[in-house]
Scaffold this motif. Sequence first.
Motif, PDB file in Angstrom:
ATOM      1  N   THR A  71      79.738  40.097  73.702  1.00 48.80           N
ATOM      2  CA  THR A  71      80.372  41.303  74.228  1.00 48.80           C
ATOM      3  C   THR A  71      80.683  42.264  73.084  1.00 48.80           C
ATOM      4  N   LYS A 105      86.776  40.686  75.928  1.00 46.85           N
ATOM      5  CA  LYS A 105      86.722  42.050  75.376  1.00 46.85           C
ATOM      6  C   LYS A 105      88.123  42.451  74.945  1.00 46.85           C
ATOM      7  N   GLY A 130      85.178  40.009  71.039  1.00 50.65           N
ATOM      8  CA  GLY A 130      83.943  40.774  71.074  1.00 50.65           C
ATOM      9  C   GLY A 130      83.166  40.758  69.781  1.00 50.65           C
TER      10      GLY A 130
END
Lengths: 430, 211, 542
Positions: free
Chosen positions: A55, C279, C534
């Motif tokens: 991510t 995240k 992340g």
Amino acid sequence: MFRYLPEQASDFAHKVDWINNLITDISVFFTVAIVGSMIAFAIIWRKRDGKDHETPRIEGSHFLEAVWTIVPTIISIYVAAYGYVIFDEMRDIPEDAPTVNVTGQMWRWDFLYPNGKKTTGELVVPVDEPVKLLMTSRDVLHSFFIPAMRVKMDVIPKQFTSLWFRPVKTGEYRVFCTEYCGRDHSSMLASLRVLSKADYERWLNDRSDEAKAARMKPADLGKELYTQKGCNACHSLDGSRLVGPSFLKLYGKEEALADGTTVKVDENYLSSSITNPNAQIVAGFPPNMMPSFAGQVTDDELFAMIEFIKSIEEPQQAAPAAVVQEDAAALAAMSPEQRGKRIYETKLCITCHSLDGSPLVGPTFKGLYGKSGKLADGSTYVADEEYIRNSVYDPASKVVEGFAPAMPSFQGQLSEEDVKDLIEFLKTVK
Amino acid sequence: MSHASAQPLKGPPHIHHMDSVTAYHAAKLGMWLFLATEILLFAVLFTAFAIYRWYNLEEFHAGSHHLNWILGMTNTAVLLFSSFTAALAVDAGQKGNNKAVVKLVGVTIACGAIFLIIKYFEYSSKYHHGYFPGQANYLEFKNFLGLYYCMTGLHALHVIIGMGLLTWVLLKAKKDRFSHDYYTPVEIGALYWHLVDLIWIYLFPLLYLVG
Amino acid sequence: MNAHSDTAHHEGKNYLNHERGLWSWLTTTDHKRIGLLYLYSILTFFLAGGVFALLMRTELARAGADIIQNPEVYNVYFTLHGVLMIFMFIVPGIPATMGNFLLPLMIGAKDVAFPRLNLFSWYIYVIGAVMAGFALIHPPDTGWTFYAPYSIKSGSSVVLMTAAAFVLGFSSILTGLNFIVTIHKLRAPGMTWFRLPVFVWGTYATAVIQTLATPVVGMTLVLLLMERVMGVGVFNPDLGGDPVLFEHLFWFYSHPVVYIMVLPAFGVIGEIIPVFSRKPLFGYKAVVFASVAIAGVSFIVWAHHMFVAGISDTAAKVFSILTFGVAIPTAVKVFNWVSTMYKGSITFATPMLYAIAFVFLFMIAGTTGIYLATLATDVFYHDTYFVVAHFHYTIQGGAVIGLIAALHFWFPKMSGKMYNETLAKIAFVLVVVGFNLTFLPQFVLGMEGMPRRYYDYPPEFQTLHTISTIGAFINGIGYTWALLNLAFAALFGKVKAPANPFNSLSLEWQTSSPPPHENFHTVPEVTDYPYAYGRPLSYENH
């Protein structure tokens, strides 16, 4: 979508519904957009096969923060402004709206119409005419709610609140009490019947089943009270200045107060001036002159008084008791006691000092002369001639215990001769 | 909370979860926050007083004449003096002079007691003249007297709590606990007492003089 | 966050077993144990409040008298439902339970600033609850708002109940004060203000409101009590008092109090979404400032409860505009949560499902708030079922769902066990479906003009009321199921929880599960904020 408001029976109902539906549409749009994107994100970027995928480390965006601060702000201001404007219209009571008095009481609604007709549990109004409801409660808080008219207002004991509406179609509508008021709150219902003008007139004037006493218009009852309660001593109906402000064209006027503020003379001001007269003294008038009528007038009488004051648009002759002209010769022919009695009645001593022993604002005159007692500062007094003379000219210097220092000085208003006459009169009041 | 087995005679008590400097600052911040809540507690009464005075100006004027301002003034002086001795006690605590702390805090507590005795005489005189809730003359000044009893009653309760707090400080000083490194209880006790004084400084003119 | 990993076990010793016996719990000053004491207490009252809700819904299922023959009994039920749920369940709700448990862990402290005061607060809470219990002998029927003059005239034990609310408020004040000092003074080395987890920020904003608003309602309730006992003439119109003043003073606290309930829940959601999206929390500082802004604005919007209470039109207009001021920071939060999920790696664990449901429910709660902030429409909606539904969407959809999400998320840390995920998800479905089924019809009822606090209603409202009642039972079953699942796992669960089952970066997960008595064996050193997710697979190192 989501249009559930009841039928529109007042002329501003469609405006309320317009802003309501606008909010609905904005809300649905944003809810669908935001929740939709959330669900989309969740599905598109779900973890697959039990393994996290890589991510990006996105920590934020000043641009986006600015956008989603400013856009809701603009929408908020837009909606708030329209809500404000429409609300203004809902609160702006037309001058010519006839007033129906509404009284809430556990658990019923009483209505009093402009011609004195009374109903309970049923409010009847003509179509296409504005109507103002002036409301108070006899016990606890209530709230008067007519869904079809889009109006609601709390009903408060010892205070007046008001609302208005203009029905646009005839029919029967529900009225609810919406402020919790005890056991049978949910049974505190009423119906609103909107009639054609002709039907309304016929209904209003059908007084066959009422007793004569109940038939009196509030304003007429007020007129009787005006003399009965002695208001005429200090408040004229022709604009002339007596001890207090004249009632002529008083209602609706902007009055400058002694403390420098101004107040609009409305029902609440009039009501509080009757029950608590010294809280808001009009500039240029002496304070502490008027006694409180709290507990001495009923709510209906208060209504009536206010309606009466509102009705004084033209100068009226009302033979004020205070201004009795006597010619000098007639006065000279009187005995000192008789002259003293005249002074007692015309110089307003009567307002605060009784002759029957009851304490009003000041001590009673009954048996006063020669009496002794305690003063507020702890010393004692004997009501001799000198004491009474001093009390007339400098009342604040010696105040009897238990009484407020409320009396104005009569220096310059009563001569030494007048005081002597008054004392002679007092000697006779036993 | 404290696992200290041997409490040192002087110096801060051992606290397992922070050092003594942090503990001092934490206690002070805590007390200041508590004082803020106390002020808000009284703020409600001051607000109510302002509103009802505006509603019933005449009654408040007349009502205030029924209070004995000489007794009120005396009490103001007593409390001001006690605040002064409380401040001196903090100074003595900082210097580790426990004997002086005992004396000064003792005087402060005594002043609190004098205040309460005078207040008692004021209340009982009101009672004898029938100005207590439920008595005949009360209704004449009900709004003023109602708030008078609420405000002075709550304040008197604070005087009693303050005296309790200071008694705790006094007992610690008797055991010779305070030193240059540790005088937190004296300081927070005095802070509380200053608040009690400060509130009275507002109550006195409001109730006795302005009306 | 590169803090010292502190998972080296001192084998078997943790806060739950380092002392044993009931007495060790009743005298504990350990913030974690006090958090659990609060949790058991509030869940008891949640259950009781829920029973009253179901009794009301059963009565309302059909028009007319059904299971309750006397409207006074119904009035008592809604009063007790309000008092229990507000003062005894949801105000202490997240702050006193999760806040107590997590706050020191999250900032790397060994305890709160005043541990004994913390225990004392719980005892005050218990005393308040016992007083409220005694009030049940002649239960009050005033509604939880205690509006004068009805509360002065009512023959029920209003005095005892308001005194109980005052005592409960005092407990709330001391907890808030303790948290503020803890956050100011006891942060671990390197834990700067902008490295605090958003849950800590939420708790901090809450604590400020608890400390500054609660005294006002406390004094107001004391005045009401004095009015009843002595007749001081402050709120009783017959003695020259002004009942509208009571409303002002009451809402000066009771509006901010809804943010006491919901701000910590915002914090919980801000913790859960980044962990399960892998995240960073989008716009961390914006989220923090929004919490502080909401707390600030909450103090100046109280009179929007009083648009038709006889306040001046000018006041109504000012408070309407100010109320819109709350909408903006709230909207900012929602946007940031949703953006956090963008390009994430999303796991649908039970806490994350609750967080997603929270965003959905809170969107409805927030947008329906606009109707009530807008003057023209609030005149219609005030004191109707619309308000009831809006309030329950914010408080149940917000605060309660937040609490349940938090309980699932931190359950492994608190108990050292894992719960059954499948059963938890079934409970989640029941809760969300039941909740919406209960309260969506109530929006419609409100729009049709159905007033609140009605024991009986005109027949045209019946269908929606029936649906709402069915929903309420599903909702109740859902909560019971969820809590029983957790209780079962805590008592009989076999699966031991690892220190950090969800790979979170914040400090509380860097110590063992359950944490040792002193939280950390070595004082952690903090070098980054807790949302540094992340970087490619960096979390695997923890």
